[in-house]
Design an enzyme around this catalytic site. Structure first.
Site, PDB file in Angstrom:
ATOM      1  CB  THR A 155       5.132  16.112 -35.734  1.00 40.26           C
ATOM      2  OG1 THR A 155       5.983  15.262 -35.174  1.00 40.26           O
ATOM      3  CG2 THR A 155       4.251  15.420 -36.168  1.00 40.26           C
ATOM      4  CG  ASP A 156      10.560  15.780 -35.465  1.00 42.64           C
ATOM      5  OD1 ASP A 156       9.349  15.791 -34.809  1.00 42.64           O
ATOM      6  OD2 ASP A 156      11.701  15.896 -35.336  1.00 42.64           O
ATOM      7  CD  GLU A 157       6.943  11.962 -33.793  1.00 42.05           C
ATOM      8  OE1 GLU A 157       6.742  10.678 -33.650  1.00 42.05           O
ATOM      9  OE2 GLU A 157       7.212  12.263 -32.692  1.00 42.05           O
ATOM     10  CE1 TYR A 202       1.173  12.771 -32.879  1.00 35.21           C
ATOM     11  CE2 TYR A 202       3.602  12.359 -33.299  1.00 35.21           C
ATOM     12  CZ  TYR A 202       2.577  12.935 -32.997  1.00 35.21           C
ATOM     13  OH  TYR A 202       2.721  14.584 -32.810  1.00 35.21           O
ATOM     14  CE  LYS A 213       0.034  16.355 -35.646  1.00 35.16           C
ATOM     15  NZ  LYS A 213      -0.537  17.678 -34.637  1.00 35.16           N
TER      16      LYS A 213
HETATM   17  P1  NAD Z   1      -1.042  16.754 -25.468  1.00 31.21           P
HETATM   18  O1  NAD Z   1      -1.238  15.716 -26.244  1.00 31.21           O
HETATM   19  O2  NAD Z   1      -0.225  17.358 -24.407  1.00 31.21           O
HETATM   20  O3  NAD Z   1      -2.561  17.712 -25.515  1.00 31.21           O
HETATM   21  C1  NAD Z   1      -3.222  17.459 -26.511  1.00 31.21           C
HETATM   22  C2  NAD Z   1      -4.582  17.959 -26.670  1.00 31.21           C
HETATM   23  O4  NAD Z   1      -5.488  18.041 -27.739  1.00 31.21           O
HETATM   24  C3  NAD Z   1      -5.219  17.915 -24.260  1.00 31.21           C
HETATM   25  O5  NAD Z   1      -5.808  19.126 -24.231  1.00 31.21           O
HETATM   26  C4  NAD Z   1      -6.423  16.709 -25.407  1.00 31.21           C
HETATM   27  O6  NAD Z   1      -7.186  16.772 -24.497  1.00 31.21           O
HETATM   28  C5  NAD Z   1      -7.044  17.979 -26.095  1.00 31.21           C
HETATM   29  N1  NAD Z   1      -7.306  17.493 -27.544  1.00 31.21           N
HETATM   30  C6  NAD Z   1      -7.051  15.880 -28.079  1.00 31.21           C
HETATM   31  N2  NAD Z   1      -8.354  14.864 -28.912  1.00 31.21           N
HETATM   32  C7  NAD Z   1      -9.067  16.567 -29.114  1.00 31.21           C
HETATM   33  C8  NAD Z   1     -10.294  16.668 -30.214  1.00 31.21           C
HETATM   34  N3  NAD Z   1     -11.055  15.608 -30.138  1.00 31.21           N
HETATM   35  N4  NAD Z   1     -10.669  17.874 -29.681  1.00 31.21           N
HETATM   36  C9  NAD Z   1     -10.587  18.964 -29.064  1.00 31.21           C
HETATM   37  N5  NAD Z   1      -9.076  18.339 -27.691  1.00 31.21           N
HETATM   38  C10 NAD Z   1      -8.412  17.461 -28.571  1.00 31.21           C
HETATM   39  O7  NAD Z   1      -0.379  17.564 -27.141  1.00 31.21           O
HETATM   40  P2  NAD Z   1       1.200  18.583 -27.028  1.00 31.21           P
HETATM   41  O8  NAD Z   1       2.310  17.326 -26.795  1.00 31.21           O
HETATM   42  O9  NAD Z   1       1.107  19.492 -26.305  1.00 31.21           O
HETATM   43  O10 NAD Z   1       0.985  18.297 -28.710  1.00 31.21           O
HETATM   44  C11 NAD Z   1       0.004  19.512 -29.048  1.00 31.21           C
HETATM   45  C12 NAD Z   1       0.663  19.372 -31.096  1.00 31.21           C
HETATM   46  O11 NAD Z   1       1.690  19.272 -31.387  1.00 31.21           O
HETATM   47  C13 NAD Z   1      -0.409  17.972 -31.045  1.00 31.21           C
HETATM   48  O12 NAD Z   1      -0.728  18.115 -32.747  1.00 31.21           O
HETATM   49  C14 NAD Z   1       1.153  17.538 -32.103  1.00 31.21           C
HETATM   50  O13 NAD Z   1       1.477  16.900 -33.186  1.00 31.21           O
HETATM   51  C15 NAD Z   1       2.244  18.760 -32.324  1.00 31.21           C
HETATM   52  N6  NAD Z   1       3.678  18.491 -31.879  1.00 31.21           N
HETATM   53  C16 NAD Z   1       3.308  17.929 -30.803  1.00 31.21           C
HETATM   54  C17 NAD Z   1       5.275  17.795 -30.421  1.00 31.21           C
HETATM   55  C18 NAD Z   1       5.578  17.364 -28.953  1.00 31.21           C
HETATM   56  O14 NAD Z   1       7.065  17.183 -28.684  1.00 31.21           O
HETATM   57  N7  NAD Z   1       5.222  17.278 -28.101  1.00 31.21           N
HETATM   58  C19 NAD Z   1       6.899  18.041 -31.778  1.00 31.21           C
HETATM   59  C20 NAD Z   1       5.771  18.640 -32.553  1.00 31.21           C
HETATM   60  C21 NAD Z   1       4.388  18.792 -33.193  1.00 31.21           C
HETATM   61  P1  TYD Z   2       8.247  10.380 -26.975  1.00 28.22           P
HETATM   62  O1  TYD Z   2       8.765  11.661 -25.351  1.00 28.22           O
HETATM   63  O2  TYD Z   2       7.120   9.415 -27.079  1.00 28.22           O
HETATM   64  O3  TYD Z   2       8.315  11.216 -28.548  1.00 28.22           O
HETATM   65  P2  TYD Z   2       8.584  10.271 -29.479  1.00 28.22           P
HETATM   66  O4  TYD Z   2       8.498   9.519 -29.630  1.00 28.22           O
HETATM   67  O5  TYD Z   2       7.043  11.523 -30.476  1.00 28.22           O
HETATM   68  O6  TYD Z   2       9.977  11.351 -30.131  1.00 28.22           O
HETATM   69  O7  TYD Z   2       9.702   9.923 -27.168  1.00 28.22           O
HETATM   70  C1  TYD Z   2      10.849  10.167 -27.378  1.00 28.22           C
HETATM   71  C2  TYD Z   2      11.746   8.862 -27.418  1.00 28.22           C
HETATM   72  O8  TYD Z   2      12.095   8.855 -26.265  1.00 28.22           O
HETATM   73  C3  TYD Z   2      11.554   8.189 -28.285  1.00 28.22           C
HETATM   74  O9  TYD Z   2      12.843   7.821 -29.553  1.00 28.22           O
HETATM   75  C4  TYD Z   2      11.437   6.554 -27.899  1.00 28.22           C
HETATM   76  C5  TYD Z   2      12.429   7.112 -26.388  1.00 28.22           C
HETATM   77  N1  TYD Z   2      11.727   6.224 -24.716  1.00 28.22           N
HETATM   78  C6  TYD Z   2      12.047   4.916 -24.693  1.00 28.22           C
HETATM   79  O10 TYD Z   2      13.466   5.274 -24.266  1.00 28.22           O
HETATM   80  N2  TYD Z   2      11.269   5.045 -23.298  1.00 28.22           N
HETATM   81  C7  TYD Z   2      10.007   5.767 -22.719  1.00 28.22           C
HETATM   82  O11 TYD Z   2       9.950   5.116 -21.861  1.00 28.22           O
HETATM   83  C8  TYD Z   2       9.288   6.767 -23.592  1.00 28.22           C
HETATM   84  C9  TYD Z   2       8.039   7.009 -23.286  1.00 28.22           C
HETATM   85  C10 TYD Z   2      10.595   7.306 -24.659  1.00 28.22           C
END
Ligand code: NAD
Ligand code: TYD
Length: 338
Positions: free
Chosen positions: A126-128, A151, A155
């Site tokens: 992730t960018d984070e 988190y 990562k």
């Molecule tokens: P999500 O929380 O929606 O899904 C995570 C999945 O992983 C779930 O289905 C969960 O059951 C499974 N899981 C959790 N722990 C596990 C384990 N120990 N073994 C097997 N499965 C397990 O997350 P997402 O938003 O789909 O993110 C997927 C990946 O992308 C993550 O690695 C996250 O860090 C990365 N990512 C997410 C975003 C975003 O904006 N959502 C952005 C950049 C990177």
């Molecule tokens: P989020 O979807 O949790 O993603 P990330 O923290 O990974 O960027 O949050 C996106 C942005 O929205 C972040 O700046 C936090 C803000 N946010 C709120 O203001 N209120 C909320 O209830 C949530 C969940 C997030």
């Protein structure tokens, strides 16, 4: 290509599996997912009729015996690891599952794949991991890792381990770092689906702090296509940034969403800020553009309307995923911010 995809019942994994099986008739995918609160087997239930192209296995990426079995006898050409604990707020509430899955689980996958001589491993980060930006500039792959939440620290831990596996063992790992995704199947703890739920129920929309934190939004399919490119063309040992060229303040996102839903801005409620809240993310993805041919295709306004249409058409899904555990976390977290 035979793929092991982990975390495929979550938001991005679900979209990735659907997209790849649709695009590549000769690919087969085993989806390993623990089914935490964020994972939903029903997301891909229709594909279960398509065995052996798609197979679901419930299990933990930290389970060495299971992973060694899944990777035995050239069963898999490549692994794509989406599995993670992914919600920043939950990591603030309790960091330990983040370390267990995001660091130790990922290392277990690396180790099993190394021992089984898997030819390619894409690790989704992730960018984070880069921390936070001021008003100017963008993260590049050379930006030092400086995570600010449990988190993002977890990562970053896995990213460093991936690097060590490449440097030490020549492990063929590619790391992808993407900005904030949105789209179908996103769990309603994240900003866009959470605000959709609140707005459609005429409940207050809880915006943290002053609402001026900036995220770079990317439609989930664009991220998934980037992962596909990394899998097919990425350089081993390399990390690639992906972004959406769509920097928005949270307040702007919420106002656009309210306008699309024809709901009043008076629903916006400013609540206590998230501790350690990163101010701004922005991605320089020129390396991925040059090396892989990556470019995001969907603009934010179109992507947001498409996403809202999906949630509107899938009210039942939204209802199903809100378990008792979800309700408990949401109540205690937002009660503490009001
Ligand atoms: P999500 O929380 O929606 O899904 C995570 C999945 O992983 C779930 O289905 C969960 O059951 C499974 N899981 C959790 N722990 C596990 C384990 N120990 N073994 C097997 N499965 C397990 O997350 P997402 O938003 O789909 O993110 C997927 C990946 O992308 C993550 O690695 C996250 O860090 C990365 N990512 C997410 C975003 C975003 O904006 N959502 C952005 C950049 C990177
Ligand atoms: P989020 O979807 O949790 O993603 P990330 O923290 O990974 O960027 O949050 C996106 C942005 O929205 C972040 O700046 C936090 C803000 N946010 C709120 O203001 N209120 C909320 O209830 C949530 C969940 C997030």
């Amino acid at each position: 290509m035979k793929l092991l995809v982990t975390g495929g019942c979550g938001f991005i994994g679900t979209n990735f599996i659907r997209l790849m099986l649709g695009k590549h008739p000769d690919w087969s995918i085993v989806n390993l997912d623990k089914l935490t609160y964020a994972g939903n087997r029903l997301n891909l239930a229709d594909l279960e009729r398509d065995e052996p192209r798609y197979r679901f296995i419930q299990g933990d990426i930290g389970d060495r015996e299971l992973i060694m079995d899944l990777l035995a006898d050239d069963a898999v050409d490549a692994v794509v690891n989406f599995a993670a604990e992914s919600h920043v707020d939950r990591s603030i509430d309790d960091p330990s599952p983040f370390l267990t899955t995001n660091v130790l689980g990922a290392q277990n996958l690396f180790e099993c794949a190394r021992q089984r001589r898997v030819g390619r491993f894409v690790h989704i980060s992730t960018d984070e991991v880069y921390g936070t930006l001021g008003p100017d500039g963008r993260f590049t792959e050379a930006t030092p890792l400086a995570p600010n939440s449990p988190y993002s620290a977890s990562k970053a831990g896995a990213d460093l381990m991936a690097r060590a596996y490449f440097e030490t063992y020549g492990f063929p790992v590619i790391v992808t770092r993407c900005s904030n995704n949105y789209g179908p199947y996103q769990f309603p703890e994240k900003l866009i689906p959470l605000m959709y739920l609140a707005a459609t129920a005429d409940r207050p929309l809880p915006v943290y702090g002053d609402g001026l934190n900036v995220r770079d939004w990317i439609y989930v399919d664009d991220h998934c296509l980037g992962v596909e490119l990394a899998l097919l063309k990425g350089r081993e040992g390399q990390a690639y940034n992906f972004g959406g060229d769509a920097e928005e303040t949270n307040l702007a996102v919420v106002k656009t969403l309210l306008a699309i839903l024809d709901k009043p801005e008076s629903l916006i409620t400013f609540v206590g800020d998230r501790p350690g809240h990163d101010r701004r993310y922005a991605m320089d993805y020129s390396l991925a553009a040059r090396d892989l041919g990556f470019a995001p295709s969907l603009d934010f306004a179109t992507g947001l309307s498409r996403t809202i249409d999906w949630y509107t058409a899938n009210a039942k899904w939204l209802e199903q995923v809100q378990s008792g555990e979800y309700q408990r976390f949401m109540e205690s977290w937002y009660e503490a911010r009001s």
